[in-house]
Design a protein around this motif. Sequence first.
Motif, PDB file in Angstrom:
ATOM      1  N   ARG A 119       0.844  -1.195   0.000  1.00 32.83           N
ATOM      2  CA  ARG A 119       0.000   0.000   0.000  1.00 32.83           C
ATOM      3  C   ARG A 119       0.881   1.247   0.000  1.00 32.83           C
ATOM      4  O   ARG A 119       0.620   2.208  -0.708  1.00 32.83           O
ATOM      5  N   ARG A 120       1.937   1.228   0.786  1.00 33.64           N
ATOM      6  CA  ARG A 120       2.864   2.359   0.843  1.00 33.64           C
ATOM      7  C   ARG A 120       3.535   2.577  -0.517  1.00 33.64           C
ATOM      8  O   ARG A 120       3.686   3.707  -0.974  1.00 33.64           O
ATOM      9  N   CYS A 121       3.922   1.492  -1.173  1.00 33.97           N
ATOM     10  CA  CYS A 121       4.508   1.598  -2.519  1.00 33.97           C
ATOM     11  C   CYS A 121       3.499   2.211  -3.480  1.00 33.97           C
ATOM     12  O   CYS A 121       3.841   3.110  -4.259  1.00 33.97           O
ATOM     13  N   GLN A 122       2.269   1.724  -3.427  1.00 29.77           N
ATOM     14  CA  GLN A 122       1.218   2.236  -4.309  1.00 29.77           C
ATOM     15  C   GLN A 122       1.024   3.736  -4.090  1.00 29.77           C
ATOM     16  O   GLN A 122       0.910   4.502  -5.044  1.00 29.77           O
ATOM     17  N   THR A 123       1.020   4.160  -2.845  1.00 30.56           N
ATOM     18  CA  THR A 123       0.859   5.577  -2.526  1.00 30.56           C
ATOM     19  C   THR A 123       2.002   6.404  -3.101  1.00 30.56           C
ATOM     20  O   THR A 123       1.798   7.539  -3.523  1.00 30.56           O
ATOM     21  N   ALA A 124       3.204   5.818  -3.152  1.00 34.61           N
ATOM     22  CA  ALA A 124       4.375   6.515  -3.688  1.00 34.61           C
ATOM     23  C   ALA A 124       4.460   6.402  -5.209  1.00 34.61           C
ATOM     24  O   ALA A 124       5.411   6.893  -5.816  1.00 34.61           O
ATOM     25  N   GLY A 125       3.493   5.715  -5.828  1.00 37.49           N
ATOM     26  CA  GLY A 125       3.500   5.561  -7.282  1.00 37.49           C
ATOM     27  C   GLY A 125       4.465   4.501  -7.780  1.00 37.49           C
ATOM     28  O   GLY A 125       4.864   4.515  -8.941  1.00 37.49           O
ATOM     29  N   VAL A 126       4.838   3.571  -6.900  1.00 36.85           N
ATOM     30  CA  VAL A 126       5.775   2.505  -7.239  1.00 36.85           C
ATOM     31  C   VAL A 126       4.997   1.205  -7.398  1.00 36.85           C
ATOM     32  O   VAL A 126       4.211   0.830  -6.525  1.00 36.85           O
ATOM     33  N   PHE A 127       5.217   0.504  -8.522  1.00 39.90           N
ATOM     34  CA  PHE A 127       4.569  -0.782  -8.725  1.00 39.90           C
ATOM     35  C   PHE A 127       5.151  -1.801  -7.767  1.00 39.90           C
ATOM     36  O   PHE A 127       6.362  -1.879  -7.580  1.00 39.90           O
ATOM     37  N   GLY A 128       4.294  -2.596  -7.169  1.00 38.81           N
ATOM     38  CA  GLY A 128       4.746  -3.658  -6.285  1.00 38.81           C
ATOM     39  C   GLY A 128       3.751  -4.801  -6.289  1.00 38.81           C
ATOM     40  O   GLY A 128       2.546  -4.588  -6.463  1.00 38.81           O
ATOM     41  N   ALA A 129       4.252  -6.011  -6.130  1.00 42.05           N
ATOM     42  CA  ALA A 129       3.384  -7.187  -6.128  1.00 42.05           C
ATOM     43  C   ALA A 129       4.000  -8.293  -5.288  1.00 42.05           C
ATOM     44  O   ALA A 129       5.220  -8.356  -5.122  1.00 42.05           O
ATOM     45  N   LYS A 156      14.296 -22.649  -0.900  1.00 40.62           N
ATOM     46  CA  LYS A 156      14.618 -24.043  -0.560  1.00 40.62           C
ATOM     47  C   LYS A 156      14.954 -24.160   0.921  1.00 40.62           C
ATOM     48  O   LYS A 156      14.584 -25.121   1.578  1.00 40.62           O
ATOM     49  N   PHE A 157      15.678 -23.166   1.442  1.00 39.97           N
ATOM     50  CA  PHE A 157      16.057 -23.152   2.852  1.00 39.97           C
ATOM     51  C   PHE A 157      14.863 -22.857   3.753  1.00 39.97           C
ATOM     52  O   PHE A 157      14.715 -23.431   4.820  1.00 39.97           O
ATOM     53  N   ASP A 158      14.004 -21.932   3.322  1.00 41.33           N
ATOM     54  CA  ASP A 158      12.859 -21.490   4.126  1.00 41.33           C
ATOM     55  C   ASP A 158      11.605 -21.434   3.257  1.00 41.33           C
ATOM     56  O   ASP A 158      11.304 -20.400   2.666  1.00 41.33           O
ATOM     57  N   PRO A 159      10.849 -22.526   3.166  1.00 39.26           N
ATOM     58  CA  PRO A 159       9.666 -22.544   2.315  1.00 39.26           C
ATOM     59  C   PRO A 159       8.543 -21.609   2.792  1.00 39.26           C
ATOM     60  O   PRO A 159       7.573 -21.403   2.073  1.00 39.26           O
ATOM     61  N   ASP A 160       8.680 -21.032   3.985  1.00 40.14           N
ATOM     62  CA  ASP A 160       7.675 -20.091   4.496  1.00 40.14           C
ATOM     63  C   ASP A 160       7.947 -18.649   4.073  1.00 40.14           C
ATOM     64  O   ASP A 160       7.214 -17.740   4.451  1.00 40.14           O
ATOM     65  N   ALA A 161       9.010 -18.419   3.299  1.00 43.64           N
ATOM     66  CA  ALA A 161       9.430 -17.057   2.932  1.00 43.64           C
ATOM     67  C   ALA A 161       8.478 -16.402   1.941  1.00 43.64           C
ATOM     68  O   ALA A 161       7.855 -17.066   1.114  1.00 43.64           O
ATOM     69  N   TRP A 162       8.386 -15.090   2.044  1.00 46.26           N
ATOM     70  CA  TRP A 162       7.639 -14.247   1.112  1.00 46.26           C
ATOM     71  C   TRP A 162       8.629 -13.612   0.144  1.00 46.26           C
ATOM     72  O   TRP A 162       9.752 -13.301   0.525  1.00 46.26           O
ATOM     73  N   VAL A 163       8.172 -13.362  -1.094  1.00 48.14           N
ATOM     74  CA  VAL A 163       8.955 -12.581  -2.049  1.00 48.14           C
ATOM     75  C   VAL A 163       8.054 -11.474  -2.565  1.00 48.14           C
ATOM     76  O   VAL A 163       6.976 -11.733  -3.105  1.00 48.14           O
ATOM     77  N   VAL A 164       8.487 -10.242  -2.347  1.00 47.48           N
ATOM     78  CA  VAL A 164       7.773  -9.059  -2.822  1.00 47.48           C
ATOM     79  C   VAL A 164       8.669  -8.401  -3.859  1.00 47.48           C
ATOM     80  O   VAL A 164       9.873  -8.276  -3.648  1.00 47.48           O
ATOM     81  N   GLU A 165       8.085  -7.987  -4.974  1.00 46.66           N
ATOM     82  CA  GLU A 165       8.883  -7.332  -6.009  1.00 46.66           C
ATOM     83  C   GLU A 165       8.317  -5.952  -6.309  1.00 46.66           C
ATOM     84  O   GLU A 165       7.103  -5.778  -6.424  1.00 46.66           O
ATOM     85  N   THR A 166       9.210  -4.989  -6.417  1.00 40.89           N
ATOM     86  CA  THR A 166       8.837  -3.630  -6.805  1.00 40.89           C
ATOM     87  C   THR A 166       9.725  -3.201  -7.966  1.00 40.89           C
ATOM     88  O   THR A 166      10.701  -3.876  -8.286  1.00 40.89           O
ATOM     89  N   GLU A 167       9.373  -2.083  -8.568  1.00 42.48           N
ATOM     90  CA  GLU A 167      10.173  -1.525  -9.660  1.00 42.48           C
ATOM     91  C   GLU A 167      10.573  -0.107  -9.303  1.00 42.48           C
ATOM     92  O   GLU A 167       9.721   0.705  -8.941  1.00 42.48           O
ATOM     93  N   ASP A 168      11.864   0.168  -9.373  1.00 42.95           N
ATOM     94  CA  ASP A 168      12.372   1.502  -9.077  1.00 42.95           C
ATOM     95  C   ASP A 168      13.733   1.632  -9.755  1.00 42.95           C
ATOM     96  O   ASP A 168      14.649   0.866  -9.464  1.00 42.95           O
TER      97      ASP A 168
END
Length: 121
Positions: free
Chosen positions: A14-24, A90-102
Amino acid sequence: MRLKSAIWVAAYLRRCQTAGVFGAVRRRGAEEAGAVFVKVATLDGNAMLYVPAPQTVYDDSRPIERIFTPMSPQPVPETSVEERLVREIKFDPDAWVVETEDRAGMVRGRGAGLRRAGQAS
């Protein structure tokens, strides 16, 4: 007690979106406490990867903050970042990956409780 990963990721995006940065969200991890990795694509074939800082850097009085450290001081080829993410998952299958563009490779969202290791609070 730290903020749940799912809530933190939603606030960060949400913070990225507010700053005009794409994130998913590229990969959903454990709702409660999965580690979060932030990939910042610089749109030139390179990227920065911000990984969770060591536990010794955390401040228990600020449970909402997530502190990150860059994988490298400068952007690296995206393939290197992807290879590192594969190893981390592989080490931590519970991990999240968030990607943004800047183009500057900056991680955004300090207002969402994010800061780089070594950055003043």
